[in-house]
Design a protein around this motif. Structure first.
Motif, mmCIF file in Angstrom:
data_model
loop_
_atom_site.group_PDB
_atom_site.id
_atom_site.type_symbol
_atom_site.label_atom_id
_atom_site.label_comp_id
_atom_site.label_asym_id
_atom_site.label_seq_id
_atom_site.Cartn_x
_atom_site.Cartn_y
_atom_site.Cartn_z
ATOM 1 N N PRO A 16 0.790 -1.237 0.000
ATOM 2 C CA PRO A 16 0.000 0.000 0.000
ATOM 3 C C PRO A 16 0.819 1.282 0.000
ATOM 4 O O PRO A 16 0.340 2.330 -0.458
ATOM 5 C CB PRO A 16 -0.834 -0.124 1.278
ATOM 6 C CG PRO A 16 -1.033 -1.593 1.429
ATOM 7 C CD PRO A 16 0.277 -2.205 0.990
ATOM 8 N N ALA A 17 2.044 1.234 0.500
ATOM 9 C CA ALA A 17 2.884 2.433 0.510
ATOM 10 C C ALA A 17 3.568 2.681 -0.829
ATOM 11 O O ALA A 17 4.202 3.723 -1.017
ATOM 12 C CB ALA A 17 3.934 2.337 1.615
ATOM 13 N N ASP A 31 4.261 3.893 -4.456
ATOM 14 C CA ASP A 31 3.689 5.020 -5.214
ATOM 15 C C ASP A 31 3.170 4.594 -6.581
ATOM 16 O O ASP A 31 2.575 5.397 -7.305
ATOM 17 C CB ASP A 31 4.710 6.151 -5.372
ATOM 18 C CG ASP A 31 5.938 5.739 -6.190
ATOM 19 O OD1 ASP A 31 5.985 4.602 -6.720
ATOM 20 O OD2 ASP A 31 6.867 6.567 -6.293
ATOM 21 N N LEU A 68 3.127 3.774 6.265
ATOM 22 C CA LEU A 68 1.804 4.064 5.713
ATOM 23 C C LEU A 68 1.445 5.526 5.909
ATOM 24 O O LEU A 68 0.860 6.163 5.012
ATOM 25 C CB LEU A 68 0.765 3.163 6.393
ATOM 26 C CG LEU A 68 -0.657 3.240 5.853
ATOM 27 C CD1 LEU A 68 -0.719 2.730 4.418
ATOM 28 C CD2 LEU A 68 -1.605 2.439 6.750
ATOM 29 N N SER A 110 0.552 8.096 2.843
ATOM 30 C CA SER A 110 -0.804 8.646 2.736
ATOM 31 C C SER A 110 -0.903 10.097 3.185
ATOM 32 O O SER A 110 -1.858 10.800 2.817
ATOM 33 C CB SER A 110 -1.773 7.804 3.579
ATOM 34 O OG SER A 110 -1.445 7.890 4.960
ATOM 35 N N THR A 167 -1.058 7.789 11.602
ATOM 36 C CA THR A 167 -1.523 6.445 11.967
ATOM 37 C C THR A 167 -1.264 6.154 13.441
ATOM 38 O O THR A 167 -1.097 5.009 13.837
ATOM 39 C CB THR A 167 -0.827 5.387 11.086
ATOM 40 O OG1 THR A 167 0.597 5.525 11.218
ATOM 41 C CG2 THR A 167 -1.222 5.547 9.626
ATOM 42 N N GLN A 196 -8.348 5.340 8.137
ATOM 43 C CA GLN A 196 -8.445 6.375 7.105
ATOM 44 C C GLN A 196 -7.272 6.279 6.123
ATOM 45 O O GLN A 196 -7.450 6.448 4.909
ATOM 46 C CB GLN A 196 -8.482 7.755 7.754
ATOM 47 C CG GLN A 196 -8.713 8.885 6.755
ATOM 48 C CD GLN A 196 -8.730 10.262 7.403
ATOM 49 O OE1 GLN A 196 -8.731 10.377 8.639
ATOM 50 N NE2 GLN A 196 -8.739 11.301 6.589
ATOM 51 N N ALA A 197 -6.064 5.996 6.639
ATOM 52 C CA ALA A 197 -4.897 5.875 5.761
ATOM 53 C C ALA A 197 -5.053 4.688 4.814
ATOM 54 O O ALA A 197 -4.707 4.778 3.624
ATOM 55 C CB ALA A 197 -3.627 5.729 6.599
ATOM 56 N N ASP A 250 -7.448 5.641 2.138
ATOM 57 C CA ASP A 250 -6.807 6.563 1.191
ATOM 58 C C ASP A 250 -5.942 5.813 0.188
ATOM 59 O O ASP A 250 -5.989 6.091 -1.015
ATOM 60 C CB ASP A 250 -5.950 7.567 1.975
ATOM 61 C CG ASP A 250 -5.152 8.482 1.072
ATOM 62 O OD1 ASP A 250 -5.705 9.512 0.623
ATOM 63 O OD2 ASP A 250 -3.972 8.166 0.795
ATOM 64 N N ARG A 251 -5.182 4.837 0.680
ATOM 65 C CA ARG A 251 -4.293 4.095 -0.231
ATOM 66 C C ARG A 251 -5.086 3.173 -1.161
ATOM 67 O O ARG A 251 -4.687 2.938 -2.298
ATOM 68 C CB ARG A 251 -3.259 3.298 0.560
ATOM 69 C CG ARG A 251 -2.322 4.144 1.391
ATOM 70 C CD ARG A 251 -1.711 5.286 0.604
ATOM 71 N NE ARG A 251 -0.756 4.813 -0.398
ATOM 72 C CZ ARG A 251 -0.202 5.584 -1.323
ATOM 73 N NH1 ARG A 251 -0.539 6.869 -1.409
ATOM 74 N NH2 ARG A 251 0.650 5.074 -2.182
ATOM 75 N N ARG A 252 -6.197 2.659 -0.690
ATOM 76 C CA ARG A 252 -7.049 1.879 -1.585
ATOM 77 C C ARG A 252 -7.526 2.738 -2.747
ATOM 78 O O ARG A 252 -7.550 2.285 -3.901
ATOM 79 C CB ARG A 252 -8.250 1.308 -0.816
ATOM 80 C CG ARG A 252 -7.909 0.161 0.122
ATOM 81 C CD ARG A 252 -9.104 -0.221 0.981
ATOM 82 N NE ARG A 252 -10.151 -0.879 0.203
ATOM 83 C CZ ARG A 252 -10.440 -2.168 0.282
ATOM 84 N NH1 ARG A 252 -9.747 -2.972 1.091
ATOM 85 N NH2 ARG A 252 -11.417 -2.685 -0.449
ATOM 86 N N HIS A 276 -5.973 5.268 -3.969
ATOM 87 C CA HIS A 276 -4.791 5.462 -4.812
ATOM 88 C C HIS A 276 -4.617 4.272 -5.753
ATOM 89 O O HIS A 276 -4.357 4.441 -6.956
ATOM 90 C CB HIS A 276 -3.558 5.627 -3.928
ATOM 91 C CG HIS A 276 -2.259 5.742 -4.665
ATOM 92 N ND1 HIS A 276 -1.917 6.847 -5.407
ATOM 93 C CD2 HIS A 276 -1.213 4.870 -4.771
ATOM 94 C CE1 HIS A 276 -0.715 6.664 -5.940
ATOM 95 N NE2 HIS A 276 -0.268 5.468 -5.572
#
Length: 495
Positions: free
Chosen positions: A196-197, A199, A240, A244, A248, A256-257, A260-262, A264
């Motif tokens: 998830p982190a 880019d 994370l 994001s 965290t 929430q983070a 947000d990444r989902r 992305h």
């Protein structure tokens, strides 16, 4: 390379009998009827079914090929780095016969042993070629070498250097660069597996490249952020937060983070998430209890059971998010990851020592399915390493819940005989159309077409038996095999 005496990664003991030395120039020519039925009338049906799907474009909705490979399109350097070192199906079997991991090119993070050079790795592989007889890996390797790379003699001690030089030269040719191979494999869709982190810059580069026409999508793999039992969990949350821009330090921020990444990932074409939790249990706690658990684990005051329950709660949050954003939730559960601590410490994860566990799904999945099992936005694909649950639990679940698809036999089960057992176990209850089709789940780029070809041959053989028994007509079987290798993986993973 000298082995460390007594090391679990060392060679066989000196008093162990030496394995037979593979020598000579034996032709490499995989049989055109491999994996098809021996009985002549069934073999004829299977041949026709196989021919009908042999050249279908490949749908690869779950795998571990790095998008960087296609974004940079750098030539492969040598056969050892392509076929041996990154393939834990290969390295684990050789390791079981006493070959040190470093001799197979794996890098020892402790610095105790330097990795062997590619030519030496290839020699070791060729000298031990006979060890793969009877394994699914042998079939894939033969197909990779012969069908993809044009090799016509079997690996052996005598042919190792010749093959290394031949293949190293061939891999420099334009038609063997990653993008050219991708096109020759006829890959219609390829899903990668990504943190998830990440880019997703390589996915973006492919999408923006006017010379690229393929479809490569990321898959959201949040394991290290959900596993509150792991020693690296706090550091993962910091990563994370950096990716994001959302703190965290509390439960709400973590959720929430992840959301947000989902988003992305979805913006970059992702249609699925992937999870390798030890089991399929999910928790759906009230928010106050979830916050309490998070604070306790984060501060180091939690019990092991608290951390386990928080992990199940976070997996439940993933299911809730999938019910809202429509990303398919693939569950690869039932594996004891990194079974050997010293191998993990020295060579890292995904080096062949994930070992199956007994699985249970009926009770484990009831909380999530009672919430989302009939929600049209929610969809899950279930994978297991425990064959005993095929007919007892998975087929009945998929035979009722519209959200549940049966994942293909995975890891230790993605072998011809196991594929037959899977079809026998689940079809009478759930039919063919609750299956996700075939998923190659590979890190080896050149094994993608080999694995799909194996699955097509096995399905042709299995369906031919049903036609011969007059359970299906041949027309029905032709439609089923086409759908298993095109429609079903697209539908199950919403591609």
């Amino acid at each position: 390379m000298a082995a460390t005496p007594g090391s679990p990664h060392g060679h066989e003991h000196a008093d162990s009998p030496a394995p037979p030395r593979a020598t000579g120039r034996v032709p490499l020519a995989p049989h055109p009827d491999r994996l098809l039925p021996p009985e002549p009338s069934q073999r004829g049906i299977a041949r026709r079914l196989y021919e009908s799907v042999r050249d279908l474009p490949l749908i690869s909705p779950h795998g571990h090929v790095d998008a960087r490979l296609l974004a940079t399109d750098e030539a492969f350097t040598d056969p050892a780095s392509l076929l041996v070192t990154p393939d834990h199906y290969v390295t684990r079997l050789l390791h079981s016969h006493g070959v040190p991991m470093a001799d197979l090119g794996l890098r020892d993070s402790t610095g105790d042993t330097a990795p062997a050079q590619p030519r030496e790795v290839w020699r070791t592989f060729c000298e031990h070629w006979h060890l793969f007889l009877g394994t699914a890996s042998r079939g894939w390797l033969e197909a990779e070498l012969h069908d993809v790379l044009g090799v016509t003699v079997q690996p052996s001690a005598d042919t190792a250097d010749e093959l290394f030089d031949e293949l190293t030269a061939r891999l420099r040719e334009p038609e063997f660069r990653p993008r050219a191979l991708h096109d020759s494999f006829a890959i219609a869709a390829l899903a990668t597996t990504d943190d998830p982190a990440d880019d997703l810059s390589h996915h973006r580069a492919l999408a923006e490249d006017p010379s690229w026409s393929g479809r490569v999508v990321p898959t959201f793999r949040p394991d290290r952020y959900l596993d509150a039992t792991g020693s690296g969990w706090t550091a993962a949350l910091d990563d994370l937060a950096a990716a994001s821009g959302i703190g965290t330090g509390d439960y709400d921020g973590l959720v929430q983070a992840l959301e947000d990444r989902r988003e992305h990932f979805r913006a970059h074409g992702a249609t699925a998430t992937d999870h390798s939790a030890p089991d399929a249990r999910m928790a759906f706690l009230d928010i106050a209890e979830a916050r309490r658990l998070f604070d306790a684990v984060r501060s180091g005051t939690a019990t092991t059971e608290d951390a386990r329950l928080l992990s199940q709660q976070l997996l439940g949050e993933m299911a809730r998010m999938s019910s809202e954003d429509g990303m398919v939730m693939a569950l690869h559960t039932g594996s004891r990851r990194n079974h050997h601590p010293d191998t993990m410490r020295r060579f890292g994860p995904d080096t062949g020592h994930d070992i199956p566990l007994q699985a249970e799904f009926t009770r484990a999945l009831q909380p999530v399915l009672e919430r989302f099992g009939t929600n049209p936005r929610f969809q899950t694909v279930l994978f297991t390493l425990d064959e005993t649950v095929f007919s007892r639990e998975l087929a009945p679940l998929a035979g009722f819940y519209p959200s549940v698809y049966l994942g293909a036999p995975w890891w230790f089960l993605d072998a011809p005989r196991a594929m037959h057992r899977f079809r026998d176990a689940v079809t009478e209850t759930a039919g063919f159309y609750r299956s996700a089709g075939f998923i190659d789940d590979t890190r080896g780029f050149c094994s993608i077409p080999a694995r799909h070809d194996t699955a097509r041959r096995v399905d042709a053989a299995h369906l031919a038996g049903l036609v011969a028994e007059h359970v299906l007509s041949e027309d029905d079987a032709a439609r089923v095999i086409h759908d298993l290798h095109d429609r079903q993986p697209r539908k199950a993973f919403r591609l």
